[in-house]
Design an enzyme around this catalytic site. Structure first.
Site, PDB file in Angstrom:
ATOM      1  N   GLY A  49       0.790  -1.221   0.000  1.00  0.00           N
ATOM      2  CA  GLY A  49       0.000   0.000   0.000  1.00  0.00           C
ATOM      3  C   GLY A  49       0.820   1.269   0.000  1.00  0.00           C
ATOM      4  N   CYS A 109     -26.353 -11.688 -21.044  1.00  0.00           N
ATOM      5  CA  CYS A 109     -26.134 -13.024 -20.485  1.00  0.00           C
ATOM      6  C   CYS A 109     -27.009 -13.288 -19.259  1.00  0.00           C
ATOM      7  CB  CYS A 109     -24.656 -13.245 -20.161  1.00  0.00           C
ATOM      8  SG  CYS A 109     -24.097 -12.422 -18.666  1.00  0.00           S
ATOM      9  N   CYS A 141     -22.843  -6.600 -19.055  1.00  0.00           N
ATOM     10  CA  CYS A 141     -21.629  -6.844 -18.274  1.00  0.00           C
ATOM     11  C   CYS A 141     -20.507  -5.942 -18.773  1.00  0.00           C
ATOM     12  CB  CYS A 141     -21.162  -8.287 -18.430  1.00  0.00           C
ATOM     13  SG  CYS A 141     -22.184  -9.504 -17.637  1.00  0.00           S
ATOM     14  N   CYS A 200     -18.936 -12.162 -19.959  1.00  0.00           N
ATOM     15  CA  CYS A 200     -20.246 -12.154 -20.612  1.00  0.00           C
ATOM     16  C   CYS A 200     -20.243 -13.090 -21.821  1.00  0.00           C
ATOM     17  CB  CYS A 200     -20.583 -10.725 -21.036  1.00  0.00           C
ATOM     18  SG  CYS A 200     -22.310 -10.461 -21.453  1.00  0.00           S
TER      19      CYS A 200
END
Lengths: 283, 187
Positions: free
Chosen positions: A29, A241, A263, A269
């Site tokens: 991080g 989908c 999607c 998808c």
């Protein structure tokens, strides 16, 4: 393939990036400064991600690039062909086959594995930048773990909108220490950052920062007890989908207000449609 | 002597360094795992794994400290020819190479600053043996727990207590390596 060094960058540059990646993995991080190079594409088109990908890539890799989840948009197509030409690396659009995935602003729907590396393109790596423009100050805030300002920002969201309105680049805390910008992924993807089996690397070319999440790192989205974090998405099934739980793009389809939700992850998808799933807008 | 200096580098630097780096990165990202790393043949007593790490990460920009038995003229000239890394003392180094005993004391090495914890040394520790037993590791990169034969658990606990400052370690033995970043908790 003799026109360039393997994966475009010269070896000294790759060593410098590789050292930054190792320090990034050692301090999850934390943003490691690196000497970002000028790449044959403009800043904002993934120069940070491209440099990180070039530094980790080997000839055995299967390389996938997604831009907002899609394999077939300009940015994804051009970066994929860039590495086909400069590294001779095999490319794929299938998430499961890929070993290195460079992404702009999405995490694939399919769960990642221990054999994969996810490389994020990051525009603004500093989560505190819009709250405090001075780098000298934000660095001090990170060193002192002084993140109150970020909570004030989320609180102002609540007081203005009634809920935390930040919907992308939603700040996270890594291993209880550094607050990190997960790049502008939708907050729907935030839970996937945590406890991920794959190595996650973040490259910001213009801002010259690299940071990293080793596998199985604890990543927590900032929130309040009375306003807990919610991984939101458009409240529709995919029009093509029919899936209920993937992140959706809203597409305007005519000039009479018609729209459909599909999607954002094109590979996910397409694979579902090939398996016979059909949404209400499918042809 | 001269062939020994000129030989032992990567025969295909770009490709071999890429593969070697993946081993180092996987080791650093998953503390406790042991990887093989090949392609280098440095003069004794440096191990092939340590040689490959040096070739992959060191160049004229990275001050290197050779500790004790690793500070031989053969190794010095090999490093000068293949990497060009300036040789310095422990307090100014970015990388250090040596056995655990030779590298002591750890307090000599830079551990970074609170604003730039990345400005710390990485120690390449030559090990007589390397296996997945001994100290128990937890932390980032480790699913539940991992085990690694560390030379001295207490030293790594003290190093980890300085987090986010601290040293990072790469352990090498023949053609194998493991790593221990400062973020790992040792017990």
């Amino acid at each position: 393939m003799t026109d360039y060094n393997f994966a475009y960058l010269d070896e000294q540059t790759k060593r410098m990036i590789r050292r930054a990646i190792l320090k990034g993995l050692a301090v999850p991080g934390y943003q490691v400064p690196f000497a970002s190079r000028e790449m044959p594409m403009p800043y904002g088109w993934g120069t940070g991600g491209v440099q990180v990908s070039a530094a980790v890539m080997t000839t055995d890799d299967q390389f996938k690039v997604i831009d907002q989840g899609a394999d077939d948009t300009t940015n994804a197509v051009s970066i994929r062909s860039f590495f086909e030409r400069t590294a001779g690396v095999a490319t794929t659009t299938q998430t499961a086959e890929a070993t290195v995935i460079q992404t702009r602003h999405r995490i694939p729907e399919q769960d990642l594995t221990e054999d994969q590396i996810l490389v994020y393109q990051v525009p603004i790596p500093e989560p505190l930048r819009f709250l405090e423009p001075r780098e000298s100050e934000t660095r001090k805030m990170h060193s002192l773990e002084e993140y109150g300002l970020m909570h004030v920002k989320l609180y102002e969201d609540i007081s203005r909108h009634g809920h935390i309105a930040t919907s992308y680049a939603y700040p996270v805390k890594v291993e209880g220490r550094y607050v990190m910008d997960p790049s502008p992924i939708p907050k729907f993807d935030n839970p996937k950052l945590s406890d991920c089996p794959a190595i996650q690397l973040f490259g910001a070319g213009r801002e010259q920062r690299i940071y990293a999440l080793p596998p199985y790192t604890q990543v927590v989205s900032l929130d309040f007890e009375d306003h807990p974090f919610v991984a939101s998405k458009a409240d529709h099934p995919c029009g093509l989908c029919g899936v209920e739980d993937s992140y959706l793009d809203e597409v305007i389809i005519d000039d009479a207000g018609g729209r459909m939700f599909v999607c954002s992850d094109t590979d996910y998808c397409t694979a579902r449609q090939a398996d016979g799933f059909k949404g209400k807008d499918a042809a | 002597m001269q062939t020994q200096t000129l030989d032992g580098g990567f025969t295909q630097p770009a490709l071999q360094a890429a593969t070697a780096f993946r081993s180092v990165m996987e080791a650093m990202a998953r503390p406790g795992t042991i990887r093989t790393i090949t392609g280098a043949a440095p003069p004794a007593p440096a191990s092939p794994a340590a040689g490959a790490v040096l070739l992959t990460l060191c160049d004229t920009e990275t001050p290197l400290y050779l500790a004790g038995a690793c500070d031989t003229s053969d190794i010095r000239t090999w490093i000068a020819f293949h990497t060009g890394a300036p040789l310095v003392g422990p307090s100014a180094c970015q990388f250090a190479l040596g056995s655990w005993a030779d590298l002591m004391p750890l307090s000599d090495y830079p551990i970074g600053t609170s604003e730039y914890p990345d400005r710390s040394a990485t120690l390449i520790v030559e090990m007589p043996d390397l296996n997945q037993s001994g100290a128990t590791l937890t932390g980032p990169g480790i699913k539940d727990t991992a085990m690694l034969s560390l030379p001295d658990a207490a030293a790594f606990q003290a190093n980890g207590a300085q987090y986010p400052l601290g040293l990072d370690f790469i352990f090498t033995c023949a053609d194998r390596l493991a790593a221990l970043p400062r973020s790992t908790e040792v017990c």
